[in-house]
Design a protein around this motif. Structure first.
Motif, PDB file in Angstrom:
ATOM      1  N   VAL A 316      41.174  33.874 124.336  1.00  8.82           N
ATOM      2  CA  VAL A 316      41.771  32.664 124.923  1.00  8.82           C
ATOM      3  C   VAL A 316      41.347  32.458 126.370  1.00  8.82           C
ATOM      4  O   VAL A 316      40.938  31.359 126.768  1.00  8.82           O
ATOM      5  CB  VAL A 316      43.314  32.728 124.821  1.00  8.82           C
ATOM      6  CG1 VAL A 316      43.940  31.491 125.487  1.00  8.82           C
ATOM      7  CG2 VAL A 316      43.750  32.812 123.368  1.00  8.82           C
ATOM      8  N   GLU A 371      47.755  27.808 121.665  1.00  5.26           N
ATOM      9  CA  GLU A 371      46.369  28.260 121.610  1.00  5.26           C
ATOM     10  C   GLU A 371      46.266  29.705 121.116  1.00  5.26           C
ATOM     11  O   GLU A 371      45.255  30.104 120.532  1.00  5.26           O
ATOM     12  CB  GLU A 371      45.657  28.110 122.957  1.00  5.26           C
ATOM     13  CG  GLU A 371      46.350  28.816 124.113  1.00  5.26           C
ATOM     14  CD  GLU A 371      47.245  27.889 124.921  1.00  5.26           C
ATOM     15  OE1 GLU A 371      47.298  28.051 126.143  1.00  5.26           O
ATOM     16  OE2 GLU A 371      47.903  27.030 124.298  1.00  5.26           O
ATOM     17  N   TYR A 374      46.353  29.815 117.209  1.00  7.42           N
ATOM     18  CA  TYR A 374      45.165  29.334 116.503  1.00  7.42           C
ATOM     19  C   TYR A 374      44.026  30.360 116.488  1.00  7.42           C
ATOM     20  O   TYR A 374      42.990  30.110 115.878  1.00  7.42           O
ATOM     21  CB  TYR A 374      44.665  28.035 117.137  1.00  7.42           C
ATOM     22  CG  TYR A 374      45.657  26.893 116.986  1.00  7.42           C
ATOM     23  CD1 TYR A 374      46.425  26.773 115.830  1.00  7.42           C
ATOM     24  CD2 TYR A 374      45.835  25.955 117.995  1.00  7.42           C
ATOM     25  CE1 TYR A 374      47.319  25.724 115.683  1.00  7.42           C
ATOM     26  CE2 TYR A 374      46.729  24.903 117.866  1.00  7.42           C
ATOM     27  CZ  TYR A 374      47.477  24.809 116.695  1.00  7.42           C
ATOM     28  OH  TYR A 374      48.367  23.789 116.553  1.00  7.42           O
TER      29      TYR A 374
END
Length: 375
Positions: A316, A371, A374
């Motif tokens: 991320v 985020e 995912y």
């Protein structure tokens, strides 16, 4: 238009300093009262005299008095028609004017040449400049360590104020181009107010005298308690193990021994020169894209009591966690993905400055970010 003028002249939007030097300035300006009273008295005396002795209106009498008293002119009005009494009155006024003006100029020059008034004006200007600082560091005592640290802070754009009470400190501060400095005893309450310590992030005490550093730490902690604010980050130097222990017991966050630190660096260079080159290249230089920083995980963070791998930092925010310090001081080197993240622990991360900032924003969230789901 008026708002632009206010911004240009810095009216209304300047932050107020924690201390005012108005009373000290007033004490220095008090001697100016005598010359001002004398000038006003003779202007009033002359104006009333010409109103009585001559056919003048108020403005003509004031004008005649002004240029007669200051000996700057004669002949603009009806001086050729003066009677004997008016001529004598005018002569007395001119002599008094010459005496008062000479006395006033000499008196004012003696006050100005004393240097105290000019020094106070400069100091007040500096105090108002410092009042604009936020999250700055207050560096106490000027020496070779201060010079090096100030250089590093300037390159890293970290705001700071240097405080010292040595007689030649102002000249040294100007020579070293310190943007903000205060000439005062650093541990005093007045110096803390002048350096805007209420809005500072931390304090660095560089005195070579252990008593000064101890006094500085105690004074800072008392000032902090008085304000009821979050703790300052305090760094101090020590020359022995005993001084180190005392400073830490009194509340110093970090204690640095210059000789010990130098010995550790030399040892590292001798034992593992390649590692020292890596540190020089990636951590100590300011133009490197990589940073190493500790991030505190707050109690409200969504990451508390979760496994480290659930954060997916590599995917991320593209950073790596190379260390984890628990709240009790336990340090875990290179924690694996199954390490549980506890409340108020510190994550030691490496990555670019932008990626570290993104990681901080990610950790500060109360709810698990989308985020992360995912990934």
């Amino acid at each position: 238009m008026f708002s632009k003028l206010k911004r240009l002249l810095h009216w209304g939007n300047n932050p107020k300093p924690d201390i005012s030097l108005s009373s000290e300035l007033y004490e220095q300006l008090k001697p100016f009262r005598i010359p001002l009273i004398l000038v006003q008295f003779f202007l009033l005396f002359g104006t009333l005299g010409y109103l009585i002795l001559e056919d003048y209106d108020l403005m003509q009498a004031f004008f005649q008095t002004s240029y007669t008293f200051t000996n700057t002119g004669f002949g603009s009005l009806k001086e050729d028609s003066f009677g004997t009494i008016t001529i004598i009155f005018t002569a007395v006024l001119m002599v008094c004017g010459a005496g008062v003006v000479t006395f006033s100029v000499a008196f004012i020059m003696s006050v100005v040449n004393n240097g105290t008034l000019i020094g106070l004006i400069k100091e007040q200007k500096m105090v108002y400049k410092i009042a604009r600082l936020q999250n700055h560091y207050v560096i106490c005592y000027h020496n070779e360590f201060t010079i090096q640290l100030a250089q590093q802070f300037l390159e890293s754009h970290i705001p700071f104020v240097v405080v010292d009470n040595s007689p030649d400190f102002e000249a040294q501060a100007q020579k070293q181009k310190y943007p903000y400095y205060i000439v005062d005893d650093p541990h005093t309450h007045i110096a803390m107010l002048k350096s805007h310590l209420s809005s500072a992030k931390g304090i660095v005490s560089f005195s070579k005298n252990a008593a000064d550093n101890i006094t500085m730490v105690v004074s800072a902690r008392l000032f902090e308690e008085e304000l009821g604010r979050k703790p300052y980050y305090i760094i101090a130097t020590a020359n022995s193990e005993e001084e180190d222990n005392k400073l830490k017991k009194l509340g110093c966050d970090s204690v640095i021994s210059a000789s010990k630190l130098m010995a550790q660096r030399i040892s590292a260079m001798a034992v593992r020169p390649d590692m020292e080159n890596i540190l020089e290249r990636f951590l100590y230089r300011h133009d490197t894209p990589l940073d190493l920083e500790e991030i505190i995980v707050p109690r409200y963070s969504w990451l508390v009591l979760r496994k480290l791998k659930e954060a997916h930092f590599r995917d991320v925010t593209n950073i790596s966690v190379v260390g984890l310090t628990q709240k009790d001081g336990t340090y875990i080197t290179m924690p694996n993905g199954n390490t549980i993240v506890s409340s108020e622990c510190k994550l030691l991360v490496i990555g670019t400055s932008e990626n570290i900032r993104s990681t901080k924003r990610l950790i500060m969230k109360k709810q698990k970010p989308r985020e992360v789901d995912y990934v």
